[in-house]
Design an enzyme around this catalytic site. Structure first.
Site, PDB file in Angstrom:
ATOM      1  CG  ASP A 208      -1.864   1.193   1.229  1.00  0.00           C
ATOM      2  OD1 ASP A 208      -2.960   1.038   0.655  1.00  0.00           O
ATOM      3  OD2 ASP A 208      -1.522   2.264   1.754  1.00  0.00           O
TER       4      ASP A 208
ATOM      5  CE1 TYR B 238       0.826   7.856   2.372  1.00  0.00           C
ATOM      6  CE2 TYR B 238       1.215   5.564   1.809  1.00  0.00           C
ATOM      7  CZ  TYR B 238       0.419   6.535   2.367  1.00  0.00           C
ATOM      8  OH  TYR B 238      -0.783   6.183   2.933  1.00  0.00           O
TER       9      TYR B 238
ATOM     10  CE  LYS C 130      -3.566   4.769   0.322  1.00  0.00           C
ATOM     11  NZ  LYS C 130      -2.181   4.612   0.762  1.00  0.00           N
TER      12      LYS C 130
ATOM     13  CG  HIS D 268      -4.250   9.829   0.013  1.00  0.00           C
ATOM     14  ND1 HIS D 268      -2.903   9.755  -0.233  1.00  0.00           N
ATOM     15  CD2 HIS D 268      -4.409   9.384   1.283  1.00  0.00           C
ATOM     16  CE1 HIS D 268      -2.287   9.285   0.849  1.00  0.00           C
ATOM     17  NE2 HIS D 268      -3.182   9.048   1.772  1.00  0.00           N
TER      18      HIS D 268
HETATM   19  N1  NAP Z   1      -5.135   6.527   3.533  1.00  0.00           N
HETATM   20  C1  NAP Z   1      -4.574   7.242   4.471  1.00  0.00           C
HETATM   21  O1  NAP Z   1      -4.890   8.429   4.663  1.00  0.00           O
HETATM   22  C2  NAP Z   1      -3.522   6.612   5.337  1.00  0.00           C
HETATM   23  C3  NAP Z   1      -3.063   7.286   6.479  1.00  0.00           C
HETATM   24  C4  NAP Z   1      -2.096   6.645   7.274  1.00  0.00           C
HETATM   25  C5  NAP Z   1      -1.634   5.388   6.911  1.00  0.00           C
HETATM   26  N2  NAP Z   1      -2.079   4.778   5.769  1.00  0.00           N
HETATM   27  C6  NAP Z   1      -1.580   3.428   5.356  1.00  0.00           C
HETATM   28  O2  NAP Z   1      -1.618   2.552   6.474  1.00  0.00           O
HETATM   29  C7  NAP Z   1      -0.310   2.011   6.685  1.00  0.00           C
HETATM   30  C8  NAP Z   1      -0.078   1.710   8.144  1.00  0.00           C
HETATM   31  O3  NAP Z   1      -0.291   2.865   8.959  1.00  0.00           O
HETATM   32  P1  NAP Z   1       0.883   3.680   9.660  1.00  0.00           P
HETATM   33  O4  NAP Z   1       2.126   3.478   8.900  1.00  0.00           O
HETATM   34  O5  NAP Z   1       0.402   5.060   9.863  1.00  0.00           O
HETATM   35  O6  NAP Z   1       0.968   3.067  11.115  1.00  0.00           O
HETATM   36  P2  NAP Z   1       0.950   1.614  11.799  1.00  0.00           P
HETATM   37  O7  NAP Z   1       1.165   0.549  10.806  1.00  0.00           O
HETATM   38  O8  NAP Z   1      -0.252   1.578  12.691  1.00  0.00           O
HETATM   39  O9  NAP Z   1       2.240   1.726  12.758  1.00  0.00           O
HETATM   40  C9  NAP Z   1       3.535   1.880  12.268  1.00  0.00           C
HETATM   41  C10 NAP Z   1       4.467   2.169  13.461  1.00  0.00           C
HETATM   42  O10 NAP Z   1       4.439   1.065  14.374  1.00  0.00           O
HETATM   43  C11 NAP Z   1       5.729   0.492  14.518  1.00  0.00           C
HETATM   44  N3  NAP Z   1       5.550  -0.963  14.489  1.00  0.00           N
HETATM   45  C12 NAP Z   1       5.192  -1.719  13.419  1.00  0.00           C
HETATM   46  N4  NAP Z   1       5.082  -3.011  13.765  1.00  0.00           N
HETATM   47  C13 NAP Z   1       5.387  -3.092  15.083  1.00  0.00           C
HETATM   48  C14 NAP Z   1       5.479  -4.166  15.997  1.00  0.00           C
HETATM   49  N5  NAP Z   1       5.231  -5.417  15.614  1.00  0.00           N
HETATM   50  N6  NAP Z   1       5.827  -3.888  17.279  1.00  0.00           N
HETATM   51  C15 NAP Z   1       6.094  -2.616  17.676  1.00  0.00           C
HETATM   52  N7  NAP Z   1       6.018  -1.556  16.846  1.00  0.00           N
HETATM   53  C16 NAP Z   1       5.680  -1.785  15.550  1.00  0.00           C
HETATM   54  C17 NAP Z   1       6.553   1.003  13.349  1.00  0.00           C
HETATM   55  O11 NAP Z   1       7.903   1.166  13.724  1.00  0.00           O
HETATM   56  P3  NAP Z   1       9.196   0.700  12.830  1.00  0.00           P
HETATM   57  O12 NAP Z   1       8.913   1.041  11.404  1.00  0.00           O
HETATM   58  O13 NAP Z   1      10.292   1.522  13.427  1.00  0.00           O
HETATM   59  O14 NAP Z   1       9.369  -0.767  13.071  1.00  0.00           O
HETATM   60  C18 NAP Z   1       5.916   2.348  13.072  1.00  0.00           C
HETATM   61  O15 NAP Z   1       6.447   3.334  13.944  1.00  0.00           O
HETATM   62  C19 NAP Z   1       0.599   3.122   6.122  1.00  0.00           C
HETATM   63  O16 NAP Z   1       1.928   2.679   5.936  1.00  0.00           O
HETATM   64  C20 NAP Z   1      -0.143   3.467   4.866  1.00  0.00           C
HETATM   65  O17 NAP Z   1       0.083   2.489   3.873  1.00  0.00           O
HETATM   66  C21 NAP Z   1      -3.026   5.379   4.993  1.00  0.00           C
END
Ligand code: NAP
Length: 283
Positions: free
Chosen positions: A47, A52, A77, A110
């Site tokens: 994704d 990004y 997106k 998006h």
């Molecule tokens: N459509 C939208 O508006 C929108 C907005 C936000 C996100 N997204 C999508 O959703 C995806 C995921 O959301 P996100 O990146 O915001 O946050 P997330 O996946 O909820 O959390 C990522 C964070 O958690 C840490 N982490 C990951 N796995 C872990 C584990 N097993 N144990 C402890 N910590 C862990 C990562 O650290 P490290 O990397 O340092 O390991 C990073 O700091 C995004 O990458 C994107 O593709 C979309």
């Protein structure tokens, strides 16, 4: 129990792997390696987004994996500055060029930006319908759409979004938007599924993790998939990328599911902006 990622059926006849790999906030220089690592572990869904700034490196990581393009489900997106149809057409071409691919599996608006573009996201959506008709987007969907935005598309457009990608995690369960999706054939993609790490030291989550012998992240991701949502946690830490993939070889019972759902804080639980007022356009 084998750790196999299920496919979710979309309303257009396509399918999407329920677990993917998110690349928001991964630096371009680190992206190809992280994507390569995820694909090596077994993820088959990435994704990304124009916003990004790492679409090119996502493409690079996929090509370097040696997997056939058809084996990896790729989402991107439309960036907020490109909602006008002619801009959307150019932006979509740039996305395909950056990824070096002829098609994306899923292309999303998006953000709805209801306070921009005279409140018109319908002409943007109809432009995505063109991309699906010409085969360059196998599926099209939306992100951060609230119920009134979805109702408006239902009234004014031809194609029902294949997904709605919204913020969902234990502190913000976003039930109303999910419920609309459930009753209208629009699967929910849960972004920031572990609230960017914020829910991982919650005592309830930690307690359940101890009970089932899994990590807090695995428990929260498992909660999402048992609710039927699609998730794509982000990590650049190899051990965590692997940990987040191992969520299909255990289950949570009803009590654990309810305890996690009970952590919802409503609106204050959001980690990101409210889509009704979010109007950011990158410079
Ligand atoms: N459509 C939208 O508006 C929108 C907005 C936000 C996100 N997204 C999508 O959703 C995806 C995921 O959301 P996100 O990146 O915001 O946050 P997330 O996946 O909820 O959390 C990522 C964070 O958690 C840490 N982490 C990951 N796995 C872990 C584990 N097993 N144990 C402890 N910590 C862990 C990562 O650290 P490290 O990397 O340092 O390991 C990073 O700091 C995004 O990458 C994107 O593709 C979309």
């Amino acid at each position: 129990m084998a750790n196999t990622v299920p496919d979710i059926s979309l309303n257009d006849g396509n399918t999407i792997p329920q677990l993917g790999f998110g690349v928001f906030q991964i630096e371009p220089k680190d992206t190809a390696e992280a994507v390569g690592r995820a694909l090596e572990i077994g993820y088959r869904h990435i994704d990304t987004a124009e916003m990004y700034g790492n679409e090119a490196e996502v493409g690079e990581g996929i090509r370097a994996s040696g997997l056939d393009r058809s084996e990896v489900f790729v989402t991107s997106k439309l960036n907020n500055g490109f909602h006008r149809p002619e801009d959307a057409r150019r932006a979509f071409e740039s996305t395909l060029a950056a990824l070096k691919t002829d098609y994306v599996d899923l292309f999303l608006i998006h953000w709805p930006l209801p306070t921009r573009y005279d409140g018109d996201f319908v002409s943007t959506w109809k432009t995505l319908e063109e991309f699906q008709r010409d085969g360059r987007a196998r599926s099209i969907g939306v992100s951060n759409f609230q119920v009134p935005h979805l109702e408006r598309l239902a009234a004014e457009a031809d194609v029902v979004p294949a997904v709605n990608q919204i913020e969902v995690h234990p502190y913000f369960t976003n039930e109303q938007v999910r419920a609309y999706g459930n009753t209208h054939g629009i699967p929910t993609e849960a972004w920031s599924p572990i609230a960017q790490g914020r829910v991982l030291d919650d005592p309830t989550v930690v307690d359940i993790a101890e009970q089932v012998g899994r990590t807090p992240a695995q428990v929260v991701l498992r909660w999402h998939v048992q609710r039927g949502d699609i998730v794509f946690p982000k990590s650049t830490t190899p051990k965590r990328i692997e940990e987040n993939f191992r969520i299909f070889d255990f289950t949570l019972d009803d009590t654990a599911m309810e305890r996690i759902s009970g952590l919802d804080k409503g609106e204050p639980g959001r980690t990101g902006p409210n889509p009704d007022v979010f109007d950011y356009i990158p410079a």
